[in-house]
Design an enzyme around this catalytic site. Structure first.
Site, short mmCIF file in Angstrom:
data_model
loop_
_atom_site.label_atom_id
_atom_site.label_comp_id
_atom_site.label_asym_id
_atom_site.label_seq_id
_atom_site.Cartn_x
_atom_site.Cartn_y
_atom_site.Cartn_z
N ASP A 1 0.69 -0.81 0.08
CA ASP A 1 0.12 0.02 -0.42
C ASP A 1 1.09 1.17 0.13
O ASP A 1 0.79 2.42 -0.33
CB ASP A 1 -1.12 -0.22 1.37
CG ASP A 1 -0.21 -0.15 2.27
OD1 ASP A 1 1.11 -0.11 2.36
OD2 ASP A 1 -1.44 -0.12 3.59
N SER A 2 2.51 1.04 0.13
CA SER A 2 2.91 1.96 -0.14
C SER A 2 2.90 2.68 -1.36
O SER A 2 3.55 3.71 -1.94
CB SER A 2 4.32 1.71 -0.43
OG SER A 2 4.93 0.17 -0.83
N ASP B 1 -1.67 -6.05 0.11
CA ASP B 1 -1.67 -5.40 0.84
C ASP B 1 -2.93 -5.11 1.18
O ASP B 1 -3.04 -4.87 0.06
CB ASP B 1 -0.68 -3.77 1.93
CG ASP B 1 0.76 -4.01 2.34
OD1 ASP B 1 1.21 -4.97 2.49
OD2 ASP B 1 0.93 -3.03 1.83
N GLU C 1 10.22 -4.52 9.80
CA GLU C 1 10.34 -2.96 9.71
C GLU C 1 10.92 -1.47 10.46
O GLU C 1 10.01 -1.36 11.95
CB GLU C 1 8.97 -1.87 8.77
CG GLU C 1 8.91 -1.01 8.66
CD GLU C 1 8.33 0.02 7.02
OE1 GLU C 1 7.44 -1.05 7.10
OE2 GLU C 1 8.54 0.98 6.80
O1 KIV Z 1 4.16 -1.48 2.09
C1 KIV Z 1 4.70 -1.66 1.82
O2 KIV Z 1 5.40 -1.16 0.71
C2 KIV Z 1 4.84 -2.21 3.08
C3 KIV Z 1 6.62 -2.33 2.44
C4 KIV Z 1 7.42 -1.19 2.83
C5 KIV Z 1 6.95 -3.79 3.44
O3 KIV Z 1 4.65 -2.68 3.05
#
Ligand code: KIV
Length: 294
Positions: free
Chosen positions: A69-70, A112, A210
């Protein structure tokens, strides 16, 4: 008559590699990932948000692709991941899946569960997970410990592989008081360890750690025999590593976290940067513990 590969090459939008003959690599699966973990072979993971980058990362040997979700921050320009919708995750998961399918890719695809798509009830989590699994995900990821344990158990019992996420959990950044290191100090470390063990016992097959101290991440990695730890800003002692794609390519709108390495700096192209990342994860030269000895 032209071959499918030639037809692909002729498309005016031809950014995807042409359809390739059946891959000689075997598709990643939970048993294969567990075997890598048991043998101590490091697992290389990157985020992916679209078909083309997914195909290139797969060809570069990246074993796990995370539709994180990044994407809210790197694709949508949001200030945090809190505003990412389930429908957006579905769209990107489907795009990544199509990219992998097109090149007969072998990567394990994780998506995610976004903020507010699993917190209400275990049933809500199941409905949201189903959307992502039906879009092509092999596994879903959700953030947090404690209350999430029963949600993880509920999903796993229903045949949905789950990756947990502890330490800095970006969906709760406001409650955490910012993007800061977690699990520092005896009490915080003990709580994180207890939550990690409970998540493993509930059936989580992977755990993203993280921004936690390297020593704590390494200790947990040794303890959790049935759950592969994947570190980001957590030192080199984890079973695998993950980075946000844009970060490792050195492109970003804001300040890079200091644990990130720009793999484009010494590479002639994106595919080579990804190959260098996979090599560095596998041989343990990334990450550098000294750069984030929290
Ligand atoms: O949303 C994401 O990209 C993540 C990673 C940074 C682990 O959760």
């Amino acid at each position: 008559m032209s071959s499918p590969a030639a037809a692909d090459a002729a498309t005016p939008y031809g950014t995807l590699p042409p359809a390739s003959p059946p891959s000689t690599r075997k598709p990643l699966s939970l048993p294969r990932l567990a075997d890598m973990h048991a043998r101590g072979e490091k697992i290389a993971m990157l985020t992916a948000y679209d078909a083309t980058f997914a195909a290139v990362a797969d060809a570069a040997g990246v074993e796990c692709l995370l539709v994180g979700d990044s994407l809210g921050m790197v694709c949508q320009g949001l200030h945090s991941t809190v505003g990412v919708a389930l429908e957006t995750m579905r769209y990107h998961t489907e795009s990544v899946f199509r990219g992998l399918h097109r090149v007969q890719g072998t990567a394990w695809l994780i998506a995610d569960l976004p903020f507010a798509s699993y917190q209400e009830s275990r049933e809500q989590a199941l409905r949201s997970a189903a959307v992502l699994m039906q879009a092509g995900a092999h596994m879903v990821k959700l953030e947090g410990g404690g209350w999430t344990t029963e949600t993880v158990r509920f999903l796993v019992e229903r045949g949905i592989p789950v990756c947990a996420h502890l330490g800095l959990t970006p969906q709760t950044v406001h409650a955490l008081g910012g993007y800061r290191v977690q699990g520092k100090g005896n009490e915080a470390a003990a709580l994180l360890k207890q939550q990690a063990h409970a998540l493993q016992d509930a059936g989580a097959a992977m755990l993203v750690l993280e921004m936690v101290p390297a020593a704590l991440a390494a200790e947990l990695t040794n303890e959790l025999r049935h759950c592969a730890t994947i570190g980001i800003g957590a030192g080199r002692g984890t079973a695998g590593q993950v980075l946000v794609l844009h970060d490792m390519l050195g492109v970003g709108l804001g300040k890079m976290p200091k644990f990130v390495r720009n793999f484009m700096a010494d590479a002639p192209g994106i595919a080579q940067a990804m190959q260098a990342y996979v090599r560095a994860v596998k041989d343990g030269s990334f990450p550098d513990d000294q750069l984030h000895a929290w």
